[in-house]
Structure formats: C-alpha cells, structure tokens
Design an enzyme around this catalytic site. Structure first.
Site, PDB file in Angstrom:
ATOM      1  N   LYS A 170     -17.719  49.574   0.707  1.00 48.16           N
ATOM      2  CA  LYS A 170     -18.083  50.550  -0.330  1.00 48.16           C
ATOM      3  C   LYS A 170     -19.572  50.474  -0.696  1.00 48.16           C
ATOM      4  O   LYS A 170     -20.307  49.644  -0.177  1.00 48.16           O
ATOM      5  CB  LYS A 170     -17.189  50.341  -1.560  1.00 48.16           C
ATOM      6  CG  LYS A 170     -15.716  50.574  -1.270  1.00 48.16           C
ATOM      7  CD  LYS A 170     -15.452  52.004  -0.811  1.00 48.16           C
ATOM      8  CE  LYS A 170     -13.986  52.381  -0.785  1.00 48.16           C
ATOM      9  NZ  LYS A 170     -13.258  51.945   0.409  1.00 48.16           N
TER      10      LYS A 170
HETATM   11  C1  LIG Z   1     -10.271  56.933  -1.670  1.00 49.22           C
HETATM   12  C2  LIG Z   1      -9.857  55.510  -1.843  1.00 49.22           C
HETATM   13  N1  LIG Z   1      -9.047  55.184  -2.863  1.00 49.22           N
HETATM   14  C3  LIG Z   1      -8.659  53.911  -3.079  1.00 49.22           C
HETATM   15  C4  LIG Z   1      -9.077  52.891  -2.257  1.00 49.22           C
HETATM   16  C5  LIG Z   1      -8.589  51.507  -2.509  1.00 49.22           C
HETATM   17  O1  LIG Z   1      -9.611  50.654  -2.830  1.00 49.22           O
HETATM   18  P1  LIG Z   1      -9.374  49.059  -2.827  1.00 49.22           P
HETATM   19  O2  LIG Z   1      -9.445  48.601  -1.419  1.00 49.22           O
HETATM   20  O3  LIG Z   1     -10.494  48.527  -3.677  1.00 49.22           O
HETATM   21  O4  LIG Z   1      -8.042  48.814  -3.446  1.00 49.22           O
HETATM   22  C6  LIG Z   1      -9.925  53.171  -1.196  1.00 49.22           C
HETATM   23  C7  LIG Z   1     -10.391  52.081  -0.311  1.00 49.22           C
HETATM   24  O5  LIG Z   1     -10.606  52.161   0.845  1.00 49.22           O
HETATM   25  C8  LIG Z   1     -10.325  54.512  -0.972  1.00 49.22           C
HETATM   26  O6  LIG Z   1     -11.146  54.825   0.043  1.00 49.22           O
END
Ligand SMILES: Cc1ncc(COP(=O)(O)O)c(C=O)c1O
Length: 390
Positions: free
Chosen positions: A190
C-alpha cells in the site's frame, strides 16, 4: 525474444523502506515495548493530523479487513441487513460484510472510472439495505456527491474502503471523511505501510470508542494503560470482541512512512504519467485521467488488454511481462468469478458485466516510489515488446 536475465526481477508492490523506519523498529525492540503502546498512539495522532481530524476520531488496528469488520459491528450492522458493495475489489471488502453477519449485495462499476456506479447502487436498494461499502479503486475517488445523497436519502451507513486511497481527495475533501467510517490499509504493497496494519477513521467519537473496545477482546481498558506505571488497573470484558490491535513495532514503521506520504505520492504521480505518455500509441486501454477537482492517489496503474485489439490475451501478456522480469498484478478478478461466492450467493460474473470485463482484461504495472527512472524505462520497454513482438 530478448530475455534480460541479467536484470533483477522487479517485484510488484515492493515498498520503499527508509533508515528511519529501521532505526525506529530497532528502538522499539530495545525498549522491549512491542505491543500496543506509545508508538501506536503517536501514529494515530499523526494520521489524524494528516487527515485533518481529531485523534479522537481514529483507531489503529492490525488490518483494513479488521477495520471494515469492526466498523460494521460498531454501526450495529448484522444478520438480516443487506450491505451494497462493488464487485471490483479484493475479497476482504466482501468477507468483512459476511463476517459481520450481513448479506453482501453487489452493484456493478462504471466502465471508465472502475468505481461503483451510483445508478447501480440505487437499483439494488431494498427495504433491508442498511449500509454501503464503497472502494476508491486504484486511488481514484468514487462519485461522492451522488453516493452521499443516496446514503442520506435511504439512511444508510456509509463506509469508505480507502485501502488504495490515503492521499485521495474529492472536491477538496479527503477520502475517509465523507462516510460514517473510512477504513485504511497499511499492508506491504500500500501507499503507507506497516507490514500489516489498518486504521479506522469515524465521524462519531462513540463509534471510535466502540471500535477500540471491539479491537481488543471487548476489554474496557487497553493493555498499555493496564500495565502503565501509575498502578495496575482492572479491566472488564464488556462485549465479545476480537484481537485486532496494532503493535508498536508496526506503528514504528508507519510513523516514518506517513512522514514521507507526500514525497512518495509525487514520485508515483511521475511514474503514472510516464506510463500514460509511453502507452498512448498502443492498442491497450489506459486509465482515464483524474477527474476535475479530484486528487488521485496513484496506487495502481492498470492497462486493459483486450485480445481483439492486442492479439495477445491478458494472461499471455502477464506471462510475457514475468518472462521479462517485471512483476505484474491483477486487481481484480471480479468477486463473482470466485467459487465460494458463486456457491454461497449464486452470483454470476455476467450479471456484473463491467467488473467482469475489467477483471478479465486488467493488468497492474509496478508504481512503487522505489522504482528508479531506469526501472520505469524497463517496464515501458517490456510492455511495448510484449504487445508488439509477443
Ligand atoms: C480494496 C481493498 N480493501 C481491503 C483490503 C484489505 O486490506 P488488509 O490487507 O489491510 O486487510 C485490501 C488489501 O489488499 C484492498 O485492496
């Protein structure tokens, strides 16, 4: 074909880590405070300042998935409720809805912006709809005027999945501040990273308070205060919560990452624009430029490879790029392509044609701020050769 085997593999989404992060993590280890402590508190303060909100409106957690999950629970969403979201997202968005006990409902995306289409949202509202979870896809803001109007009209809880969109703005306002909740990810690929990590930004301090309790087993006091030097404090379990707290080791990375969020954004903008210029003459579909009065976070740069024009399939293009030592991504096969959702909800990809087509044609190219100008030229060359001399 010229395979530049002597060149290192360019890992997709590899983060830029500075010496400050390394020193701060080392300091955490030496202090022996590894769990939720002063660095998490500082990261929350810095994040709130970046977003222009009070620190009382944010809560750090250990992923965006956790942030989405406990936001929904804190808002009282559960069994019997329907929650509308986009079919063009990572599984986490939909899974968090399912974990809350609610039923996910998909509304197709706009083919140009790749964001949820407000007209499709409107078309899927029923008497059971309680919430709307939108995703600012690739870092491009959703049509917030229309979506906020719909949420207000039908008294829906609005949750912004800002996993791609920490720097995004819409009509001068920062993402995460439109809805009842904004949920952020600090996963390794990210824009700001902590390894694994997430943040909840909530308009209501009550919601943040509940989210913090839910993130630590439902305990009334957190571990930091429990073991602080002003004496032992009893804690009480006030509800059945989860284990979603962020560690100081994670926050140690995040503090310095957040400090460089704008310089990293500028670098990604340069890379994104270089790709836009370099691929203008190729038979691929490039992302549309950012809309007027918005700020794109440039989290993903995606090309659409339509075999009818390119004469190479998307999957073959992925192979070609990998053979040329360029890491690529797919964001995302649409949610109804996956067997679990087909089995459980009866979803079919054809019912969400825009997300289906994008999911079958899309390729994400590396845009990490770590890329040098030479790396960017390597990516450009690999794309051009894969398409023109596959
Ligand atoms: C659009 C979206 N929502 C939620 C997530 C979930 O994030 P995390 O890995 O921090 O739980 C991601 C992660 O890749 C994502 O791209």
């Amino acid at each position: 074909m010229n395979h530049p085997h002597e060149e290192q593999f360019l890992v997709f989404g590899s983060p830029l880590i500075g010496e400050e992060e390394i020193a701060e993590v080392t300091e955490s280890l030496r202090s022996c405070w590894l769990g939720t402590g002063p660095k998490v508190a500082r990261f929350e303060r810095d994040f709130a300042a970046y977003k222009g909100v009070s620190e009382k409106n944010v809560a750090a957690v250990n992923s965006c998935t956790a942030a989405l999950h406990i936001s929904m629970i804190a808002a009282g969403i559960g069994p019997g409720d329907e929650v509308i979201t986009t079919p063009l997202t990572f599984a986490a968005t939909v899974n968090a809805i399912i974990h809350s006990g609610a039923t996910p409902v998909l509304a197709d995306v706009d083919p140009q912006t790749m964001n949820i289409d407000p007209a499709q949202v409107q078309a899927h509202i029923t008497s059971k709809t309680r919430a709307l979870v939108i995703v600012h896809f690739a870092g491009r803001p959703c049509e917030m005027d229309a979506l906020v109007t719909i949420a207000q009209k039908y008294h829906l809880i609005l949750i912004e999945d800002c996993a791609h969109a920490i720097e995004t703005e819409y009509h001068g306002r920062k993402t995460g501040t439109f809805g009842d909740f904004g949920c952020f990810s600090f996963y390794v690929t990210k824009n700001v990273i902590t390894g694994e990590g997430g943040m909840i930004l909530a308009r209501s301090e009550e919601h943040v308070g509940r989210a913090k309790i839910l993130a630590l087993h439902g305990l009334s006091k957190d571990a930091w205060r429990r073991f602080s030097d002003d004496g032992y404090k009893h804690y009480y379990v006030t509800e059945c919560g989860f284990k979603y707290n962020m560690m100081d080791i994670q926050a140690a990375i995040g503090i310095h990452q957040l400090g460089r969020v704008e310089t990293n954004w500028s670098r990604r903008q340069v890379i994104w624009n270089a790709y836009q210029d370099a691929f203008a003459d190729l038979p691929v579909i490039r992302p549309t430029d950012p809309e007027k009065d918005t700020r794109h976070a440039y989290h993903l740069y995606t090309l659409l490879v339509d075999e009818k024009s390119t004469r190479i399939s998307r999957d073959r293009f992925l192979e070609q790029m990998t053979a040329r030592h360029i890491g690529v991504g797919v964001h995302y096969l649409s949610i109804p392509e996956h067997p679990y959702y087909q089995r459980t909800f009866g979803w079919r990809p054809e019912d969400y044609p825009n997300a289906m087509r994008i999911g079958r044609q899309t390729v994400s190219l590396p845009v990490s701020p770590k890329l040098t100008d030479t790396d960017v030229q390597r990516v450009i060359r690999a794309v051009r050769t894969s398409l023109t001399a596959p």
